[in-house]
Design a protein around this motif. Structure first.
Motif, PDB file in Angstrom:
ATOM      1  N   TYR A 254      30.287   3.265  -9.243  1.00 53.20           N
ATOM      2  CA  TYR A 254      28.933   3.733  -9.567  1.00 53.20           C
ATOM      3  C   TYR A 254      27.960   2.560  -9.720  1.00 53.20           C
ATOM      4  N   GLU A 255      28.447   1.417 -10.188  1.00 58.00           N
ATOM      5  CA  GLU A 255      27.598   0.224 -10.210  1.00 58.00           C
ATOM      6  C   GLU A 255      27.166  -0.143  -8.793  1.00 58.00           C
ATOM      7  N   TYR A 260      23.817   2.569 -12.839  1.00 58.38           N
ATOM      8  CA  TYR A 260      24.348   1.819 -13.976  1.00 58.38           C
ATOM      9  C   TYR A 260      24.471   2.690 -15.226  1.00 58.38           C
ATOM     10  N   ASN A 261      23.628   3.687 -15.333  1.00 53.76           N
ATOM     11  CA  ASN A 261      23.680   4.573 -16.493  1.00 53.76           C
ATOM     12  C   ASN A 261      24.993   5.360 -16.497  1.00 53.76           C
ATOM     13  N   TYR A 262      25.360   5.924 -15.335  1.00 57.20           N
ATOM     14  CA  TYR A 262      26.595   6.705 -15.286  1.00 57.20           C
ATOM     15  C   TYR A 262      27.809   5.785 -15.406  1.00 57.20           C
ATOM     16  N   GLN A 275      40.303   0.411 -27.451  1.00 57.33           N
ATOM     17  CA  GLN A 275      39.423  -0.738 -27.717  1.00 57.33           C
ATOM     18  C   GLN A 275      40.105  -2.062 -27.379  1.00 57.33           C
ATOM     19  N   SER A 276      41.136  -2.030 -26.512  1.00 60.29           N
ATOM     20  CA  SER A 276      41.925  -3.232 -26.242  1.00 60.29           C
ATOM     21  C   SER A 276      41.673  -3.854 -24.877  1.00 60.29           C
ATOM     22  N   LYS A 277      40.779  -3.282 -24.075  1.00 61.23           N
ATOM     23  CA  LYS A 277      40.581  -3.761 -22.710  1.00 61.23           C
ATOM     24  C   LYS A 277      39.257  -4.521 -22.586  1.00 61.23           C
ATOM     25  N   ALA A 278      39.373  -5.848 -22.512  1.00 65.15           N
ATOM     26  CA  ALA A 278      38.180  -6.698 -22.460  1.00 65.15           C
ATOM     27  C   ALA A 278      37.356  -6.467 -21.198  1.00 65.15           C
ATOM     28  N   GLU A 279      38.023  -6.199 -20.076  1.00 62.12           N
ATOM     29  CA  GLU A 279      37.293  -6.035 -18.823  1.00 62.12           C
ATOM     30  C   GLU A 279      36.368  -4.822 -18.867  1.00 62.12           C
ATOM     31  N   ILE A 280      36.797  -3.769 -19.545  1.00 65.11           N
ATOM     32  CA  ILE A 280      35.941  -2.591 -19.673  1.00 65.11           C
ATOM     33  C   ILE A 280      34.690  -2.948 -20.461  1.00 65.11           C
ATOM     34  N   TYR A 281      34.865  -3.658 -21.571  1.00 67.80           N
ATOM     35  CA  TYR A 281      33.713  -4.073 -22.369  1.00 67.80           C
ATOM     36  C   TYR A 281      32.800  -5.011 -21.576  1.00 67.80           C
ATOM     37  N   ASN A 282      33.411  -5.891 -20.795  1.00 67.31           N
ATOM     38  CA  ASN A 282      32.598  -6.809 -19.996  1.00 67.31           C
ATOM     39  C   ASN A 282      31.732  -6.043 -19.000  1.00 67.31           C
ATOM     40  N   GLN A 283      32.334  -5.093 -18.306  1.00 69.93           N
ATOM     41  CA  GLN A 283      31.560  -4.302 -17.343  1.00 69.93           C
ATOM     42  C   GLN A 283      30.485  -3.468 -18.045  1.00 69.93           C
TER      43      GLN A 283
END
Length: 360
Positions: A254-255, A260-262, A275-283
């Protein structure tokens, strides 16, 4: 400013970890006698390496030498610390010493050291030595697909496309359903200007495994091929609220489509359950930045940095600095960049950015 994304281009080779389990009775007796476990400086040094505290790690390793700890493990640790400090000549010296300290019987530790040594050679401008190190691994373990892949990457850097392709083909032949490997090959080829050749590996993966490939693997390969509609269709079949890979690649899809909203809603939905996945938070942070929501972007990057052993601290720290710049907090950005360069002194782009920040 160039932003750092989460996809890495290197394979991380992890050494075998050893541990000792004490019995309940022995533990009780030790506590009763007031005995203390002896300090293990090698272990402390490796913990410092993992925390990116390379100078501190070297101090621990030197203490370990004084206490007569295993010199091979100490030399290996010192080599890794010097790699972290980007002092690759010193890294080569100590990793070579670690190999020489072996007992003549080649084991897993020798291969582990050789992988690191090959990287140190390459970073030190010794491409031929790096190639020789990978060839030495393959001479003893001809089915080491990682060595073929990495040797291919070094050949690419030396403008040996045909040699690189031969190594990549060997890696694929050893594991024809390893889609992670095929994606890495595509990314390496794309980086050096051979995108069409890289796409061939992805296309072959789809055609040769059409009946057995999962929605996840099909979706992410379509994503890298730029077929975002088919990627979206395949990945939507998965539970993105709990499936890490599906959330990551559907969000990225979707990016790529400009929504970007979705995409951020997919990432945020996943973090509600994990809450353990850094890559998700980064994206998520990158999406929020694109949307101009800098405060929440900062929160996402900092949440990722708080995850232990997140594996992408350099990317996260850089993105944090970029966010402060967008927020026009140049003083904080400059202070963070100064700290960043102490940990990553070979980042030329960051050095240029730091010179800019010091003028604001």
């Amino acid at each position: 400013m160039k932003k750092r994304y989460g996809d890495g281009k290197r394979i991380r080779i992890t050494a075998v970890r050893f541990y000792i389990a004490a019995g309940v009775l022995a533990c009780t007796l030790l506590c009763a006698c007031g005995a203390k476990e002896p300090v293990n400086y090698t272990k402390q040094g490796m913990a410092a390496v993992e925390a990116l505290e390379y100078s501190e790690a070297l101090n621990h390793f030197k203490n370990g030498q004084e206490q007569g700890e295993d010199e091979r493990l100490l030399y290996r640790g010192m080599g890794l610390a010097y790699m972290g400090l980007t002092q690759y000549g010193d890294a080569v010296t100590y990793l070579e010493a670690a190999l020489r300290a072996g007992r003549g019987v080649v084991g897993d530790l020798d291969f582990d050291i050789n992988y690191y040594l090959a990287t140190a050679y390459y970073k030190n401008g010794q491409a031929q030595e790096a190639l020789d190190a990978y060839s030495a691994i393959l001479a003893l373990r001809p089915k080491e697909k990682d060595a073929y892949y990495l040797r291919g990457c070094v050949k690419l850097s030396q403008d040996d496309f045909e040699g690189a392709q031969a190594d990549f083909n060997e890696a694929v032949a050893l594991d024809g359903k390893n889609y992670d490997q095929m994606i890495r090959i595509y990314m390496a080829l794309e980086e050096y200007g051979y995108k069409d050749a890289g796409l061939t590996y992805l296309q072959n993966a789809l055609s040769e495994n059409e009946k057995s490939i999962s929605d996840y693997d099909m979706g992410r390969i379509c994503y890298y091929m730029g077929d975002y509609e088919n990627a979206r269709v395949r990945l939507t079949n998965l539970k993105t609220e709990t499936d890490y890979g599906a959330a990551l690649y559907l969000g990225r899809t979707y990016e790529a489509l400009g929504d970007y909203n979705y995409a951020s809603s997919i990432y945020a939905g996943y973090t509600e359950n994990d809450q353990s996945k850094a890559e998700i938070y980064n994206q998520l942070g990158l999406c929020r930045m694109k949307m101009g929501e800098y405060e929440t972007a900062l929160e996402a990057f900092q949440a990722a940095m708080n995850i232990e052993d997140n594996g992408m601290m350099q990317t996260l720290k850089f993105n944090e600095i970029v966010t402060y710049e967008y927020m026009r907090d140049y003083k904080t950005a400059a202070a963070l960049m100064s700290s960043y360069l102490r940990s990553y002194p070979d980042d030329a782009a960051a050095k240029r950015e730091y010179e800019f920040l010091k003028t604001r």
